[in-house]
Design an enzyme around this catalytic site. Sequence first.
Site, PDB file in Angstrom:
ATOM      1  N   LYS A  95       0.548  -1.363  -0.072  1.00 40.72           N
ATOM      2  CA  LYS A  95       0.045  -0.063   0.077  1.00 40.72           C
ATOM      3  C   LYS A  95       0.770   1.194  -0.130  1.00 40.72           C
ATOM      4  CE  LYS A  95      -3.932  -1.930   0.543  1.00 40.72           C
ATOM      5  NZ  LYS A  95      -5.193  -2.064  -0.363  1.00 40.72           N
TER       6      LYS A  95
ATOM      7  N   ASP B 134      -0.316  -0.599  -4.543  1.00 40.83           N
ATOM      8  CA  ASP B 134      -1.892   0.120  -4.510  1.00 40.83           C
ATOM      9  C   ASP B 134      -1.931   1.289  -3.856  1.00 40.83           C
ATOM     10  OD1 ASP B 134      -4.486   0.414  -4.370  1.00 40.83           O
ATOM     11  OD2 ASP B 134      -5.064  -1.392  -3.440  1.00 40.83           O
TER      12      ASP B 134
ATOM     13  N   GLU C 129      -2.129  -0.267  -8.939  1.00 40.44           N
ATOM     14  CA  GLU C 129      -3.525  -0.662  -8.636  1.00 40.44           C
ATOM     15  C   GLU C 129      -4.131   0.995  -8.308  1.00 40.44           C
ATOM     16  OE1 GLU C 129      -4.786  -4.083  -6.630  1.00 40.44           O
ATOM     17  OE2 GLU C 129      -6.444  -2.907  -5.664  1.00 40.44           O
TER      18      GLU C 129
ATOM     19  N   ASP D 148      -9.460  -0.341  -9.421  1.00 41.19           N
ATOM     20  CA  ASP D 148     -10.221  -1.181  -8.130  1.00 41.19           C
ATOM     21  C   ASP D 148     -11.347  -0.296  -7.614  1.00 41.19           C
ATOM     22  OD1 ASP D 148     -10.995  -2.263  -6.001  1.00 41.19           O
ATOM     23  OD2 ASP D 148      -9.122  -2.341  -4.667  1.00 41.19           O
TER      24      ASP D 148
ATOM     25  N   LYS E 184     -14.085  -7.435  -6.550  1.00 47.67           N
ATOM     26  CA  LYS E 184     -14.518  -7.990  -5.246  1.00 47.67           C
ATOM     27  C   LYS E 184     -15.802  -8.187  -5.030  1.00 47.67           C
ATOM     28  CE  LYS E 184     -10.505  -5.225  -3.443  1.00 47.67           C
ATOM     29  NZ  LYS E 184     -10.395  -3.962  -2.801  1.00 47.67           N
TER      30      LYS E 184
HETATM   31 MG    MG Z   1      -7.074  -1.805  -4.063  1.00 46.04          MG
END
Ligand code: MG
Length: 354
Positions: free
Chosen positions: A174, A198, A224, A249, A271
């Site tokens: 992240k 991400d 991402e 995303d 997701k």
């Molecule tokens: Mg993500």
Amino acid sequence: MLGRFFRYTEENVKIQSHLTEPQGIIKTQITELQLKDPFKIARRATDAARQVVSVEIDGGIGETAPARFYGETVETVSVALETIAPTLSGDLDAIHDVMEVVETTLGGNYAAKSAIDMALHDRLGKKLGVPLYQLWGLNPHRTPCTSFTIGLDEPEVMAEKTRRAEMYPILKVKLGTPRDIEIIQKLRDVTDKPIYVDANTAWTPKEAVRKIRQLAQYGVVLIEQPTKSDDLAGLKFVREHSELPIIADESVKRASDIPALVGCVDGINIKLVKCGGLLEAHRMIHVARAHGLSVMLGCMIESSLGITAAAHLTPLVDYADLDGHLLITNDPYIGVTLDEGKLILPKRPGIGVT
Ligand code: MG
């Protein structure tokens, strides 16, 4: 009938004086999952625990981990399930039909829909005595390796977490801070594994291009959601000026979002909680493929129930980021396991968790 454009929100559930147990066919339970390490991403404060809602429908079980970013909480899910429960009747084997009714009754609560869809799939698999991957005609040996997430923290702490993530062959890091490059440099001191980055919407398009150019030199494999979710022109700009694949995303929730992203990104992250369940996830995979996009299957902080359900779809995808259950200390289930990061699907009927 509330109609397909109605959705329960944090605001309108407050007018209900109390939450009651869904009547009839759905049994629900709220579970608090405790995190091993406090978890932080670019657009949210640190969490120590997350709540999930699990449901049971005629012996089938499902789970959902609602995200406030998408306007859902355990309260909105509970009220949505309460509303949907009386409409679930007839032939539960015909999942498409049942979900069509759910969609018509309550179109906007995707996390709630996902729990029902998951329980119906588990129920059908158990009834027929086959695991989900077999129900769908998928080869269980074609699962990818999952990445393991390193949440935001001080660069030294992230390096330490990376060291502890020794058993996972791919990392998802992240980013979205002023110290992004320093973080990756620190991580590269301790690992040479493939890294997915991400940014969780944190960068401006120009900042993204500049940072991605540097990140590419550190062996980062993909990026991402570099920029804001509704700024498709920004994503397009980043993609056109970057050598690394760009995966959407936050910009992609459902199959109907995909055509607008063509040319703006190289792939999408699906997701279950975002899209409303396994049926819609299937639809998204096929729509993405038809548009030449790669596919990642991701997750929230979930127990092995939600993660295993998603894992059954992974023979169809390029990248898996299914590590939510690895980040918690009180997983109520055993399901998908890992062999050097590769997802090993349970052979038991339905989702196959115990
Ligand atoms: Mg993500």
